[in-house]
Design a protein around this motif. Structure first.
Motif, mmCIF file in Angstrom:
data_model
loop_
_atom_site.group_PDB
_atom_site.id
_atom_site.type_symbol
_atom_site.label_atom_id
_atom_site.label_comp_id
_atom_site.label_asym_id
_atom_site.label_seq_id
_atom_site.Cartn_x
_atom_site.Cartn_y
_atom_site.Cartn_z
ATOM 1 N N GLY A 23 0.813 -1.211 0.000
ATOM 2 C CA GLY A 23 0.000 0.000 0.000
ATOM 3 C C GLY A 23 0.843 1.256 0.000
ATOM 4 O O GLY A 23 0.545 2.223 -0.707
ATOM 5 N N LYS A 24 1.915 1.237 0.785
ATOM 6 C CA LYS A 24 2.821 2.397 0.810
ATOM 7 C C LYS A 24 3.499 2.580 -0.540
ATOM 8 O O LYS A 24 3.666 3.699 -1.007
ATOM 9 C CB LYS A 24 3.888 2.209 1.895
ATOM 10 N N ALA A 25 3.885 1.462 -1.150
ATOM 11 C CA ALA A 25 4.615 1.522 -2.413
ATOM 12 C C ALA A 25 3.776 2.126 -3.537
ATOM 13 O O ALA A 25 4.304 2.845 -4.383
ATOM 14 C CB ALA A 25 5.094 0.128 -2.819
ATOM 15 N N VAL A 26 2.490 1.826 -3.541
ATOM 16 C CA VAL A 26 1.637 2.321 -4.623
ATOM 17 C C VAL A 26 0.769 3.503 -4.198
ATOM 18 O O VAL A 26 -0.020 4.017 -4.991
ATOM 19 C CB VAL A 26 0.737 1.200 -5.206
ATOM 20 N N GLY A 27 0.899 3.917 -2.942
ATOM 21 C CA GLY A 27 0.132 5.061 -2.464
ATOM 22 C C GLY A 27 -1.329 4.744 -2.190
ATOM 23 O O GLY A 27 -2.179 5.616 -2.298
ATOM 24 N N ASN A 28 -1.618 3.508 -1.841
ATOM 25 C CA ASN A 28 -2.992 3.072 -1.580
ATOM 26 C C ASN A 28 -3.230 3.040 -0.072
ATOM 27 O O ASN A 28 -2.795 2.116 0.619
ATOM 28 C CB ASN A 28 -3.220 1.692 -2.205
ATOM 29 N N GLU A 29 -3.913 4.044 0.442
ATOM 30 C CA GLU A 29 -4.139 4.146 1.884
ATOM 31 C C GLU A 29 -5.031 3.019 2.409
ATOM 32 O O GLU A 29 -4.870 2.563 3.534
ATOM 33 C CB GLU A 29 -4.740 5.497 2.228
ATOM 34 N N ARG A 30 -6.003 2.590 1.605
ATOM 35 C CA ARG A 30 -6.892 1.515 2.037
ATOM 36 C C ARG A 30 -6.113 0.215 2.240
ATOM 37 O O ARG A 30 -6.323 -0.496 3.225
ATOM 38 C CB ARG A 30 -8.001 1.300 0.996
ATOM 39 N N LEU A 31 -5.205 -0.085 1.333
ATOM 40 C CA LEU A 31 -4.389 -1.294 1.450
ATOM 41 C C LEU A 31 -3.479 -1.204 2.673
ATOM 42 O O LEU A 31 -3.294 -2.194 3.381
ATOM 43 C CB LEU A 31 -3.571 -1.501 0.176
ATOM 44 N N GLN A 32 -2.944 -0.026 2.939
ATOM 45 C CA GLN A 32 -2.128 0.174 4.133
ATOM 46 C C GLN A 32 -2.956 -0.105 5.392
ATOM 47 O O GLN A 32 -2.493 -0.778 6.313
ATOM 48 C CB GLN A 32 -1.599 1.604 4.200
ATOM 49 N N ALA A 33 -4.162 0.422 5.422
ATOM 50 C CA ALA A 33 -5.034 0.237 6.585
ATOM 51 C C ALA A 33 -5.395 -1.238 6.768
ATOM 52 O O ALA A 33 -5.423 -1.736 7.896
ATOM 53 C CB ALA A 33 -6.295 1.076 6.437
ATOM 54 N N GLU A 34 -5.666 -1.927 5.672
ATOM 55 C CA GLU A 34 -5.971 -3.358 5.764
ATOM 56 C C GLU A 34 -4.770 -4.115 6.326
ATOM 57 O O GLU A 34 -4.931 -5.037 7.122
ATOM 58 C CB GLU A 34 -6.323 -3.921 4.382
ATOM 59 N N GLY A 35 -3.588 -3.732 5.895
ATOM 60 C CA GLY A 35 -2.375 -4.379 6.385
ATOM 61 C C GLY A 35 -2.201 -4.181 7.883
ATOM 62 O O GLY A 35 -1.886 -5.121 8.617
ATOM 63 N N LYS A 36 -2.423 -2.974 8.334
ATOM 64 C CA LYS A 36 -2.315 -2.704 9.771
ATOM 65 C C LYS A 36 -3.373 -3.484 10.543
ATOM 66 O O LYS A 36 -3.102 -4.012 11.624
ATOM 67 C CB LYS A 36 -2.450 -1.208 10.042
ATOM 68 N N ALA A 37 -4.574 -3.577 9.980
ATOM 69 C CA ALA A 37 -5.655 -4.324 10.635
ATOM 70 C C ALA A 37 -5.305 -5.805 10.738
ATOM 71 O O ALA A 37 -5.566 -6.441 11.772
ATOM 72 C CB ALA A 37 -6.964 -4.137 9.877
ATOM 73 N N ASP A 38 -4.710 -6.365 9.697
ATOM 74 C CA ASP A 38 -4.302 -7.773 9.733
ATOM 75 C C ASP A 38 -3.248 -8.007 10.819
ATOM 76 O O ASP A 38 -3.275 -9.025 11.506
ATOM 77 C CB ASP A 38 -3.750 -8.219 8.380
ATOM 78 N N GLN A 39 -2.349 -7.047 10.969
ATOM 79 C CA GLN A 39 -1.319 -7.185 11.993
ATOM 80 C C GLN A 39 -1.934 -7.153 13.391
ATOM 81 O O GLN A 39 -1.564 -7.946 14.260
ATOM 82 C CB GLN A 39 -0.288 -6.068 11.851
ATOM 83 N N VAL A 40 -2.869 -6.256 13.594
ATOM 84 C CA VAL A 40 -3.548 -6.161 14.892
ATOM 85 C C VAL A 40 -4.327 -7.446 15.166
ATOM 86 O O VAL A 40 -4.335 -7.951 16.289
ATOM 87 C CB VAL A 40 -4.471 -4.923 14.930
ATOM 88 N N LYS A 41 -4.968 -7.963 14.131
ATOM 89 C CA LYS A 41 -5.726 -9.211 14.264
ATOM 90 C C LYS A 41 -4.804 -10.352 14.717
ATOM 91 O O LYS A 41 -5.147 -11.108 15.613
ATOM 92 C CB LYS A 41 -6.377 -9.541 12.916
ATOM 93 N N GLY A 42 -3.641 -10.448 14.109
ATOM 94 C CA GLY A 42 -2.675 -11.485 14.489
ATOM 95 C C GLY A 42 -2.205 -11.312 15.920
ATOM 96 O O GLY A 42 -2.099 -12.283 16.673
ATOM 97 N N ASP A 43 -1.941 -10.075 16.319
ATOM 98 C CA ASP A 43 -1.511 -9.801 17.694
ATOM 99 C C ASP A 43 -2.614 -10.146 18.693
ATOM 100 O O ASP A 43 -2.346 -10.721 19.750
ATOM 101 C CB ASP A 43 -1.128 -8.333 17.859
ATOM 102 N N ALA A 44 -3.852 -9.815 18.350
ATOM 103 C CA ALA A 44 -4.975 -10.089 19.248
ATOM 104 C C ALA A 44 -5.183 -11.591 19.411
ATOM 105 O O ALA A 44 -5.400 -12.081 20.527
ATOM 106 C CB ALA A 44 -6.244 -9.438 18.717
#
Length: 57
Positions: A23-44
């Motif tokens: 997401g950062k590489a292509v400037g896609n904020e939604r993809l970045q947010a999904e990535g962060k959400a997946d990380q939080v999900k794994g941590d939880a």
């Protein structure tokens, strides 16, 4: 925590990091947010499994 659970939680975190980086590489904020959400999900999930293990002892 079973090895299978650990692998699944780690997979969620890795998938999230990849999505966030893409997401950062292509400037896609939604993809970045999904990535962060997946990380939080794994941590939880990992925290829940650790709590379950603590109560088993």
């Amino acid at each position: 925590m079973s090895t299978e659970d650990k692998a699944g939680n780690t997979a969620d975190k890795v998938k999230g990091k990849i999505k966030e980086a893409a997401g950062k590489a292509v400037g896609n904020e939604r993809l970045q947010a999904e990535g962060k959400a997946d990380q939080v999900k794994g941590d939880a999930k990992q925290a829940v499994e650790k709590a379950k293990d603590a109560f088993k002892d």
